[in-house]
Design an enzyme around this catalytic site. Sequence first.
Site, short mmCIF file in Angstrom:
data_model
loop_
_atom_site.label_atom_id
_atom_site.label_comp_id
_atom_site.label_asym_id
_atom_site.label_seq_id
_atom_site.Cartn_x
_atom_site.Cartn_y
_atom_site.Cartn_z
N THR A 1 0.84 -1.21 0.00
CA THR A 1 0.00 0.00 0.00
C THR A 1 0.87 1.26 0.00
OG1 THR A 1 -1.48 1.32 1.40
CG2 THR A 1 -0.12 -0.30 2.52
N ASP A 2 0.30 2.37 -0.47
CA ASP A 2 1.07 3.63 -0.41
C ASP A 2 1.25 4.12 1.03
OD1 ASP A 2 -1.52 4.52 0.12
OD2 ASP A 2 -1.44 6.23 -1.25
N GLU A 3 0.46 3.56 1.95
CA GLU A 3 0.58 4.03 3.35
C GLU A 3 1.93 3.71 3.96
OE1 GLU A 3 -2.58 3.71 6.11
OE2 GLU A 3 -4.11 4.09 4.60
N TYR B 1 -1.27 -0.47 11.36
CA TYR B 1 -1.59 -1.08 10.05
C TYR B 1 -0.46 -0.85 9.06
CZ TYR B 1 -3.29 -1.26 5.23
OH TYR B 1 -3.38 -1.49 3.88
N LYS C 1 2.18 -3.42 7.24
CA LYS C 1 2.27 -3.57 5.78
C LYS C 1 3.71 -3.28 5.31
CE LYS C 1 -0.51 -4.30 3.08
NZ LYS C 1 -1.02 -5.59 2.49
P1 NAD Z 1 -10.42 -6.19 2.91
O1 NAD Z 1 -10.31 -5.94 4.37
O2 NAD Z 1 -11.67 -5.79 2.19
O3 NAD Z 1 -10.20 -7.74 2.62
C1 NAD Z 1 -9.21 -8.49 3.26
C2 NAD Z 1 -9.52 -9.97 3.05
O4 NAD Z 1 -8.47 -10.75 3.68
C3 NAD Z 1 -10.84 -10.42 3.69
O5 NAD Z 1 -11.58 -11.21 2.78
C4 NAD Z 1 -10.39 -11.24 4.89
O6 NAD Z 1 -11.30 -12.26 5.24
C5 NAD Z 1 -9.07 -11.81 4.41
N1 NAD Z 1 -8.17 -12.17 5.52
C6 NAD Z 1 -7.85 -11.41 6.59
N2 NAD Z 1 -7.02 -12.10 7.41
C7 NAD Z 1 -6.79 -13.29 6.81
C8 NAD Z 1 -6.00 -14.43 7.16
N3 NAD Z 1 -5.29 -14.46 8.28
N4 NAD Z 1 -5.98 -15.49 6.31
C9 NAD Z 1 -6.72 -15.47 5.17
N5 NAD Z 1 -7.50 -14.44 4.80
C10 NAD Z 1 -7.53 -13.35 5.61
O7 NAD Z 1 -9.16 -5.50 2.26
P2 NAD Z 1 -8.98 -4.76 0.85
O8 NAD Z 1 -9.33 -3.35 1.01
O9 NAD Z 1 -9.61 -5.57 -0.19
O10 NAD Z 1 -7.39 -4.85 0.69
C11 NAD Z 1 -6.77 -5.98 0.09
C12 NAD Z 1 -5.26 -5.77 0.11
O11 NAD Z 1 -4.93 -4.58 -0.62
C13 NAD Z 1 -4.67 -5.59 1.50
O12 NAD Z 1 -3.43 -6.25 1.53
C14 NAD Z 1 -4.49 -4.08 1.63
O13 NAD Z 1 -3.43 -3.78 2.50
C15 NAD Z 1 -4.16 -3.71 0.20
N6 NAD Z 1 -4.51 -2.35 -0.22
C16 NAD Z 1 -5.77 -1.85 -0.01
C17 NAD Z 1 -6.10 -0.58 -0.47
C18 NAD Z 1 -7.49 0.00 -0.28
O14 NAD Z 1 -7.70 1.17 -0.55
N7 NAD Z 1 -8.48 -0.77 0.17
C19 NAD Z 1 -5.12 0.18 -1.14
C20 NAD Z 1 -3.85 -0.34 -1.33
C21 NAD Z 1 -3.57 -1.61 -0.88
O1 DAU Z 2 -3.90 4.44 0.87
C1 DAU Z 2 -4.22 3.07 0.83
C2 DAU Z 2 -4.97 2.69 2.08
O2 DAU Z 2 -6.25 3.31 1.98
C3 DAU Z 2 -5.11 1.18 2.26
O3 DAU Z 2 -3.83 0.64 2.49
C4 DAU Z 2 -6.03 0.86 3.44
O4 DAU Z 2 -6.25 -0.54 3.52
C5 DAU Z 2 -7.35 1.56 3.24
O5 DAU Z 2 -8.19 1.33 4.36
C6 DAU Z 2 -7.14 3.07 3.05
O6 DAU Z 2 -6.66 3.68 4.25
P1 DAU Z 2 -7.21 5.10 4.77
O7 DAU Z 2 -6.96 5.20 6.22
O8 DAU Z 2 -6.71 6.20 3.91
O9 DAU Z 2 -8.78 4.89 4.44
P2 DAU Z 2 -10.12 5.19 5.27
O10 DAU Z 2 -11.25 4.93 4.34
O11 DAU Z 2 -10.13 4.52 6.59
O12 DAU Z 2 -10.01 6.76 5.50
C7 DAU Z 2 -9.87 7.66 4.41
C8 DAU Z 2 -9.78 9.07 4.99
O13 DAU Z 2 -11.04 9.42 5.57
C9 DAU Z 2 -8.75 9.21 6.11
O14 DAU Z 2 -8.14 10.49 6.03
C10 DAU Z 2 -9.58 9.13 7.37
C11 DAU Z 2 -10.89 9.74 6.96
N1 DAU Z 2 -12.09 9.20 7.67
C12 DAU Z 2 -12.29 7.85 7.66
C13 DAU Z 2 -13.38 7.30 8.30
C14 DAU Z 2 -13.59 5.80 8.32
C15 DAU Z 2 -13.00 10.07 8.27
O15 DAU Z 2 -12.84 11.30 8.24
N2 DAU Z 2 -14.08 9.52 8.91
C16 DAU Z 2 -14.31 8.18 8.96
O16 DAU Z 2 -15.31 7.75 9.59
#
Ligand code: NAD
Ligand code: DAU
Length: 337
Positions: free
Chosen positions: A125-127, A150, A154
């Site tokens: 992730t970019d985080e 988190y 990562k």
């Molecule tokens: P999500 O939370 O929607 O899904 C995660 C999945 O992993 C779920 O289906 C969960 O059941 C499974 N899981 C969790 N723990 C597990 C374990 N121990 N064994 C097997 N399965 C397990 O997450 P997402 O948003 O789809 O993200 C997927 C991947 O992409 C993650 O690695 C996250 O860090 C990365 N990512 C997410 C974002 C974003 O914006 N959502 C951006 C960049 C990278």
């Molecule tokens: O950048 C990639 C990441 O983006 C992924 O690695 C993570 O898995 C994904 O959850 C996401 O992380 P963020 O923390 O950026 O996403 P989130 O949706 O939790 O929050 C987005 C922004 O909104 C952040 O600045 C926090 C703010 N926020 C979030 C929630 C849930 C609020 O202001 N109120 C809220 O209730």
Amino acid sequence: MNVLLTGGAGFIGSNLVRLLLLERSDWRVVVLDKLTYAGNAENLADLEGSPRYRFVRGDICNGELVAELCRREGIDAVMHLAAESHVDRSILAPSVFIDTNVRGTQVLLEVAREVGVKRFLHVSTDEVYGSLGATGVFTETTPLDPSSPYSASKASSDLLALAYARTFGLPVVVTRCSNNYGPYQFPEKLIPLMIANALRDRPLPVYGDGLNVRDWIHVEDHARGLLAAFERGEDGQVYNFGASSERTNLEIVKQVLRHLGKPESLVAYVKDRLGHDRRYAIDATKARTKLGWAPRHRFEDALGETVRWYVEHRPWWERIISGEYLRYYERQYGARS
Ligand code: NAD
Ligand code: DAU
């Protein structure tokens, strides 16, 4: 190609499985997912019965299970998405993030080495880069500086994957993408949470001043990037993905309200997230030039389509926001206003 795809019942995983089955007719995809609170078998229900798809419920931390599965299914390659993915939960309870994201990734890397896979795609992730100020962008050489449990977990798994490439010659590719939006996102994340609250005329909890910036990308564009990195990425390399769509959280929330015809009076400023990263912005030049990838979705149009998806799939998210979700919501937002 027999691919083991971890985390396939989650948001990005389920969108990726669907894309792979559609676009790679000679692939078989075996999903391994623990079905934590974030995993939802319903996300893949339409694929049941496809001979090119199999779902296995299991934990990536269980090395025996993973090794046995890889041998039995003749796995050639791994796409690793399984993770604990929500920053706020990592602040409330960090341990499981270390178990799954760090230990689970190391277990998978070890099995991949034993089995001798042709490709290990690690979805980071970019985080991991931490926070930007008002200017600048993340490139693949920006130093890692994670802020939350988190993102630290990562960053650990990201570095472990690269270490397995350098030390053992495992054909690892790492991707670092910005914030995704689109269908099937668990409604604890900003966009689906705001849509679900607005549709029920509940307050929209905006952290701090609402001026934190995220760089939004549609999940299908990310999934296409993962496929490109998997097929055309170079061993041991990192690729950033982002769609150059920087928006403040407040802009996003107001757009959601406009799409739904709801009043801005629903916005409720609440206590800020601890260690809240101020701004993310991605330079995806490397993915564009080396992988020939480019995002296809325009943010404003695709946000409207996403809002419509949640309006039309109300039973999907209403089933989710019960039980465990209610306990989490109370803990996260109860004492925050
Ligand atoms: P999500 O939370 O929607 O899904 C995660 C999945 O992993 C779920 O289906 C969960 O059941 C499974 N899981 C969790 N723990 C597990 C374990 N121990 N064994 C097997 N399965 C397990 O997450 P997402 O948003 O789809 O993200 C997927 C991947 O992409 C993650 O690695 C996250 O860090 C990365 N990512 C997410 C974002 C974003 O914006 N959502 C951006 C960049 C990278
Ligand atoms: O950048 C990639 C990441 O983006 C992924 O690695 C993570 O898995 C994904 O959850 C996401 O992380 P963020 O923390 O950026 O996403 P989130 O949706 O939790 O929050 C987005 C922004 O909104 C952040 O600045 C926090 C703010 N926020 C979030 C929630 C849930 C609020 O202001 N109120 C809220 O209730």
